[in-house]
Design an enzyme around this catalytic site. Structure first.
Site, PDB file in Angstrom:
ATOM      1  N   ASP A 165       0.860  -1.192   0.000  1.00 36.10           N
ATOM      2  CA  ASP A 165       0.000   0.000   0.000  1.00 36.10           C
ATOM      3  C   ASP A 165       0.890   1.234   0.000  1.00 36.10           C
ATOM      4  O   ASP A 165       1.960   1.237   0.622  1.00 36.10           O
ATOM      5  CB  ASP A 165      -0.915   0.013   1.221  1.00 36.10           C
ATOM      6  CG  ASP A 165      -1.963  -1.092   1.173  1.00 36.10           C
ATOM      7  OD1 ASP A 165      -2.303  -1.529   0.056  1.00 36.10           O
ATOM      8  OD2 ASP A 165      -2.434  -1.521   2.245  1.00 36.10           O
ATOM      9  N   ASP A 179      -7.131  -1.846  -4.199  1.00 35.87           N
ATOM     10  CA  ASP A 179      -8.179  -1.537  -3.219  1.00 35.87           C
ATOM     11  C   ASP A 179      -9.221  -0.590  -3.810  1.00 35.87           C
ATOM     12  O   ASP A 179     -10.431  -0.770  -3.625  1.00 35.87           O
ATOM     13  CB  ASP A 179      -7.560  -0.897  -1.971  1.00 35.87           C
ATOM     14  CG  ASP A 179      -6.625  -1.843  -1.238  1.00 35.87           C
ATOM     15  OD1 ASP A 179      -6.785  -3.071  -1.397  1.00 35.87           O
ATOM     16  OD2 ASP A 179      -5.739  -1.353  -0.518  1.00 35.87           O
TER      17      ASP A 179
END
Length: 240
Positions: A165, A179
């Site tokens: 991330d 995501d």
């Protein structure tokens, strides 16, 4: 007086079509027509959308892999890069959980769930005829494949890999392209369901009638046969 009678003209009887069974109507004939898939405005079948679904998934999957590779190569954990002050920044985080750092202690289960989602979306996609359903499911598929790849091939090992991330917006947990694709695709699918758009290309309450059914419904009932001199004579007229 001659008792010879002229032969009766039976040409009208031969030309008369078989009588329709009593109680049968155009609506009854329409209900007997088997259901068919959704049709376009010209009466042709709507095309299947598996190719569209796979194209959307492939584009998002490639974008997710590219951005993760750049993030790992250019960013240092704990050293964020500011984009818009403290509101938007790039920061490298290794996430063992689900989207937005949820369920961090269930990495192996999340891997199995992601694999099941991929298989399920592909199976559903083989029957899709709705463009927007194909786009939504393609987004979910692309995102699921992106994070599944991390869980299978990144450290610390298969089924336990941590997802990369790197995007931080305000107070929102750090996320990545996969995501975002999953969340946006899910929102689109929910909106399609709420507004009645079906995966087969139809809309609830506005399903297009099959071509054969429409033709039967629009065809007027056959008028009574009057060929051969009007209506058939009654018994009293024959007696006369």
């Amino acid at each position: 007086m001659s008792e010879d009678r002229q032969p009766e003209d039976t040409s009208a009887e031969r030309a008369t079509p078989p009588a329709r069974p009593r109680g049968e109507s155009s609506a009854h004939r329409e209900s007997a027509v088997p259901a068919e898939p959704a049709v376009d405005g010209d009466g042709s079948r709507a095309p299947r959308r598996l190719r569209t679904l796979l194209l959307v998934a492939a584009l998002l999957y490639g974008l997710d892999l590219l951005t993760k590779t750049l993030a790992v190569a250019k960013l240092t954990p704990g050293d964020p890069v500011s984009i818009i002050g403290d509101f938007a920044r790039l920061t490298l985080v290794r996430n063992p959980g689900a989207a937005f750092s949820m369920a961090t202690g269930m990495t192996w289960l999340l891997t199995l769930v992601a694999a099941a989602v991929v298989i399920g979306v592909i199976r559903i996609g083989s029957t899709l005829r709705s463009l927007w359903w194909a786009v939504g499911l393609g987004m979910v598929l692309g995102g699921a494949l992106g994070n599944l790849t991390d869980r299978l091939f990144r450290a610390p090992g298969p089924l336990q890999g941590h997802v990369v991330d790197f995007v931080a917006i305000g107070w929102w947990p750090v996320f990545n392209v996969a995501d975002s694709a999953i969340v946006c695709g899910a929102i689109l699918l929910v909106a399609l369901t709420v507004f009645g758009f079906e995966p087969d290309g139809t809309r609830s309450g506005r399903r297009a009638a099959p071509p054969r059914a429409r033709a039967d419904a629009e065809a007027p009932d056959e008028p009574p046969n009057t060929k051969g001199g009007g209506t058939e004579p009654t018994g009293q007229e024959n007696a006369a």
